[in-house]
Scaffold this active site. Structure first.
Site, PDB file in Angstrom:
ATOM      1  N   GLU A  32     -11.932  -0.862  -8.413  1.00 44.10           N
ATOM      2  CA  GLU A  32     -12.111   0.301  -9.286  1.00 44.10           C
ATOM      3  C   GLU A  32     -11.086   0.355 -10.411  1.00 44.10           C
ATOM      4  O   GLU A  32     -11.295   1.028 -11.419  1.00 44.10           O
ATOM      5  CB  GLU A  32     -12.076   1.590  -8.446  1.00 44.10           C
ATOM      6  N   ARG A  72     -26.942   8.938 -11.334  1.00 44.39           N
ATOM      7  CA  ARG A  72     -26.010   9.956 -10.849  1.00 44.39           C
ATOM      8  C   ARG A  72     -25.595  10.931 -11.954  1.00 44.39           C
ATOM      9  O   ARG A  72     -25.468  12.127 -11.718  1.00 44.39           O
ATOM     10  CB  ARG A  72     -24.775   9.264 -10.268  1.00 44.39           C
ATOM     11  N   GLU A  83       0.864  -1.187   0.000  1.00 44.33           N
ATOM     12  CA  GLU A  83       0.000   0.000   0.000  1.00 44.33           C
ATOM     13  C   GLU A  83       0.895   1.231   0.000  1.00 44.33           C
ATOM     14  O   GLU A  83       1.739   1.386   0.862  1.00 44.33           O
ATOM     15  CB  GLU A  83      -0.909  -0.020   1.244  1.00 44.33           C
ATOM     16  N   GLY A  99     -19.611   6.243   1.824  1.00 49.09           N
ATOM     17  CA  GLY A  99     -20.722   6.238   2.784  1.00 49.09           C
ATOM     18  C   GLY A  99     -21.064   4.841   3.277  1.00 49.09           C
ATOM     19  O   GLY A  99     -21.843   4.691   4.210  1.00 49.09           O
ATOM     20  N   GLY A 100     -20.492   3.813   2.652  1.00 41.10           N
ATOM     21  CA  GLY A 100     -20.645   2.446   3.151  1.00 41.10           C
ATOM     22  C   GLY A 100     -21.733   1.631   2.483  1.00 41.10           C
ATOM     23  O   GLY A 100     -21.883   0.447   2.775  1.00 41.10           O
ATOM     24  N   LEU A 159     -19.030  -0.915  -3.597  1.00 41.42           N
ATOM     25  CA  LEU A 159     -18.565  -1.717  -2.459  1.00 41.42           C
ATOM     26  C   LEU A 159     -18.916  -3.183  -2.667  1.00 41.42           C
ATOM     27  O   LEU A 159     -18.169  -4.078  -2.253  1.00 41.42           O
ATOM     28  CB  LEU A 159     -19.144  -1.174  -1.152  1.00 41.42           C
TER      29      LEU A 159
HETATM   30  P1  ADP Z   1     -10.893  -0.248  -4.445  1.00 41.24           P
HETATM   31  O1  ADP Z   1     -12.239   0.310  -4.099  1.00 41.24           O
HETATM   32  O2  ADP Z   1     -10.816  -0.751  -5.824  1.00 41.24           O
HETATM   33  O3  ADP Z   1     -10.379  -1.185  -3.399  1.00 41.24           O
HETATM   34  P2  ADP Z   1      -9.451   1.883  -3.162  1.00 41.24           P
HETATM   35  O4  ADP Z   1      -9.275   3.279  -3.624  1.00 41.24           O
HETATM   36  O5  ADP Z   1     -10.319   1.651  -1.979  1.00 41.24           O
HETATM   37  O6  ADP Z   1      -9.923   1.035  -4.429  1.00 41.24           O
HETATM   38  O7  ADP Z   1      -8.036   1.239  -2.817  1.00 41.24           O
HETATM   39  C1  ADP Z   1      -6.939   1.261  -3.702  1.00 41.24           C
HETATM   40  C2  ADP Z   1      -5.675   1.351  -2.878  1.00 41.24           C
HETATM   41  O8  ADP Z   1      -4.540   1.141  -3.711  1.00 41.24           O
HETATM   42  C3  ADP Z   1      -5.480   2.696  -2.212  1.00 41.24           C
HETATM   43  O9  ADP Z   1      -5.284   2.535  -0.837  1.00 41.24           O
HETATM   44  C4  ADP Z   1      -4.248   3.272  -2.918  1.00 41.24           C
HETATM   45  O10 ADP Z   1      -3.481   4.115  -2.088  1.00 41.24           O
HETATM   46  C5  ADP Z   1      -3.503   2.013  -3.293  1.00 41.24           C
HETATM   47  N1  ADP Z   1      -2.537   2.217  -4.394  1.00 41.24           N
HETATM   48  C6  ADP Z   1      -2.710   2.956  -5.516  1.00 41.24           C
HETATM   49  N2  ADP Z   1      -1.614   2.911  -6.292  1.00 41.24           N
HETATM   50  C7  ADP Z   1      -0.712   2.111  -5.650  1.00 41.24           C
HETATM   51  C8  ADP Z   1       0.628   1.689  -5.926  1.00 41.24           C
HETATM   52  N3  ADP Z   1       1.259   2.090  -7.031  1.00 41.24           N
HETATM   53  N4  ADP Z   1       1.252   0.894  -5.025  1.00 41.24           N
HETATM   54  C9  ADP Z   1       0.626   0.503  -3.879  1.00 41.24           C
HETATM   55  N5  ADP Z   1      -0.626   0.895  -3.552  1.00 41.24           N
HETATM   56  C10 ADP Z   1      -1.298   1.667  -4.426  1.00 41.24           C
END
Ligand code: ADP
Length: 598
Positions: free
Chosen positions: A564, A425, A176, A189-190, A580
């Protein structure tokens, strides 16, 4: 008695002079030019992201001994790394020139500003404290690890994949890039859409997976992949049961979330998206075999003989290389926070350059570039979702006073309704963009807030929002209209017409069909909202096993994707509450597929 020699006398006099100097020195007042601070404990408050942050700073004459956060109302999860790390960084470095924590910049800066105020009271030389000290960072060493499954991204999809891979026998490393888990998921919002045999039945709501399928497919202008949508709707409720088996709690009542088109949204019992992340984290804590590396940004996929076999990343201490025996899952989220990419792909909206976003700063689309480099097919990138629900100051969803779709209306700056508030939306946001200053008020009444302590979906009470000037309350609609600067006669008429439609059961002049209570019971409330970038529907093409497809329609061995970062489910418009559910369903599938090397 022996007489002193002249040499001894000289020594004696010198000693007396030294003692006298010391004695005079001791009588000096406590403050001297060489003392850095007036020793003591000082407090100060500075506005943070949501409200004032109050700090306590303890100093001796030479050093900053401690920094404590006494009070704050920053968003849980998002601000945690700043709340934990900034006070420690100030004490460790004895400096105010500490780096803001990515993703929590406003909170970081507010803490530094509050500590600065406290140190001013202690007579500190603030300029000197703002000089950046030489960092001891980064030995530049490369660290190598081997595991079964590597997951890129610690949001909802990545953590679902990690837990599922582990349940299927794999060792897992999650990378991460931010200093915290949760991504956009924790900010949401969950709402989680699923056709629920128990909860919907108890509320007398008719529903079916076919209806969920049709609304998802048609709500995305029939651009989604039917096979993926079928897997999605069929596995949404099993995903709720899976989350419950991991300890997550959902409320009994289902509701219609903005743009969700039907009452099938489940609300977690804890605020925002924290329930999902806490649930996965609890599993990670309770089981050996899942390692999470924060502050570690994946930069490249490693390909050998046509198969993805690992990743390269950059951590706080240098390069990290991880070999994956079974597979790599990309779950790095969308690109809503990447203005350049938004501008590059946007076709359906006016320029988005100046529009704020609900997204966290890490939503920069990194996974798309990495996947493209190994031949992955990217689809539907021009499908960018906006919501009509942004906070005018920040673009975030916080401060949104609606509780569900049925009990509130939107009015423009003249106090007139302008759209079916239960619509898609994109339809609502396009209508909002045509209103004066693209600005609207959400108006509702006591039905949504029986008491002032009732919270919205973002863990804020209506009373708090009123105190912060982010919501308004009136005993009559005329009083409310005056406070928010709209024509009282128009607002009264808008509400009267809405109430007639509630009695008639709709559809009303705007085509609205989703109604519950009339807006007729004081106090009345209003909160302002503007368009904001929310979700990117396009991304990496996957099949129903969450394997990544290449530009020739073939599977890329060893590579999986979920969440996403993928495209193909939501078409041109994602229904509220479907994200979600999507990330749990396909995160779970991706984890299993990667673990089993499918
Ligand atoms: P999803 O809803 O698809 O899970 P999120 O936005 O909740 O997407 O989570 C995607 C996560 O991936 C985020 O915490 C983001 O910081 C992390 N992320 C994005 N790019 C990278 C990267 N290059 N290396 C590691 N983590 C990443």
């Amino acid at each position: 008695m022996k007489k002193m020699t002249s040499k001894k006398r000289l020594l004696c006099m010198l000693l007396c002079v030294i003692m006298a100097v010391i004695a005079v020195g001791c009588q000096k007042p406590v403050e001297t030019a060489s003392e850095a601070f007036k020793a003591g404990v000082y407090t100060a408050s500075v506005a943070g992201h949501n409200a004032d942050i109050k700090v306590e700073v303890e100093v001796s004459t030479e050093a900053i001994l401690g920094v404590k956060i006494l009070e704050h109302k920053e968003s849980p999860g998002i601000s945690d790394p700043a709340i934990e790390r900034i006070p420690k960084a100030i004490v460790d470095s004895q400096s105010l020139a500490v780096d803001a924590i990515s993703g929590a910049t406003i909170t970081s800066k507010a803490i530094v500003a509050a500590v600065t105020e406290a140190l001013k009271q202690a007579g500190a030389d603030i300029d000197a404290l703002n000089v950046k000290k030489e960092g001891s960072k980064n030995a530049g060493e490369t660290k190598e690890y081997t595991t079964d499954v590597v997951v890129i991204g610690g949001g909802g999809a990545g953590l679902a994949a990690a837990v599922s891979a582990h349940q299927n026998g794999a060792e897992v490393i999650v990378l991460e890039k931010m200093p915290r888990l949760g991504g956009n998921t924790i900010l949401s919002g969950g709402a989680f859409n699923a056709v629920d045999p128990k909860r919907q039945k108890a509320q007398g709501i008719e529903d079916s997976t076919d209806k969920h399928y049709t609304q998802t497919f048609e709500g995305g202008d029939k651009l989604g992949n039917p096979e993926l949508i079928r897997v999605f709707v069929d596995n949404a409720y099993p995903a709720i049961e899976w989350l419950e088996s991991l300890g997550m709690k959902f409320n009994d009542e289902v509701f219609t979330v903005l743009g969700g088109l039907w009452p099938r949204a489940h609300k977690p019992s804890t605020p925002l998206g924290t329930g999902f992340i806490d649930t996965y984290q609890a599993y990670v804590d309770a089981n050996k075999g899942i390692d999470i590396m924060l502050d570690t940004e994946v930069t490249e996929l490693i390909m050998e003989n046509g198969k993805v076999v690992g990743i390269k990343a950059t951590g706080l201490e240098g390069e990290v290389i991880i070999k994956a025996n079974n597979g790599v899952v990309i779950a790095s989220g969308g690109f809503g926070a990447n203005v350049e990419m938004r501008d590059q792909y946007n076709k359906s909206w006016p320029a988005l350059t100046q529009i704020k976003t609900t997204n966290h700063p890490g939503a920069t689309g990194d996974g798309l570039a990495m996947a493209k480099n190994v031949g992955a097919n990217l689809i539907g990138l021009d499908n960018i979702q906006l919501l009509p629900m942004g906070d005018p100051a920040t673009g975030s969803l916080s401060g949104n006073i609606e509780q569900g779709v049925e009990n509130r209306i939107f009015v423009n700056k003249s106090g007139n309704r302008f759209v079916d508030e239960g619509a898609r939306r994109d339809v609502m946001t396009k209508a909002l963009m045509e209103q004066e200053d693209a600005y609207m008020w959400v108006v509702l009444d006591k039905h949504s807030y029986p008491t002032g302590d009732k919270k919205n979906n973002f863990n804020e009470t209506i009373d708090e929002l009123i105190a912060q000037g982010r919501a308004f309350k009136g005993d009559t609609l005329e009083d409310l209209a005056k406070q928010i600067g709209v024509d009282p006669a128009n607002l009264v008429k808008a509400v009267e017409d809405f109430n007639k439609a509630v009695d008639a059961g709709g559809p009303d002049a705007f085509g609205r069909t989703l109604f519950a209570d009339k807006i007729d019971t004081a106090p009345y409330y209003a909160g302002a909202r503007v368009p904001t970038v929310h979700h990117t529907m396009g991304g990496i093409e996957i099949n129903t096993s969450a394997q990544v497809m290449d530009v020739n329609g073939k599977v890329i061995p060893g590579l999986y994707a979920a969440g996403e970062v993928t495209g193909g489910i939501h078409g041109s418009n994602r229904l509220g509450g479907n994200a979600l559910a999507d990330i749990a369903v396909f995160g779970r599938i991706a984890g299993e597929s990667a673990a089993l090397g499918k």
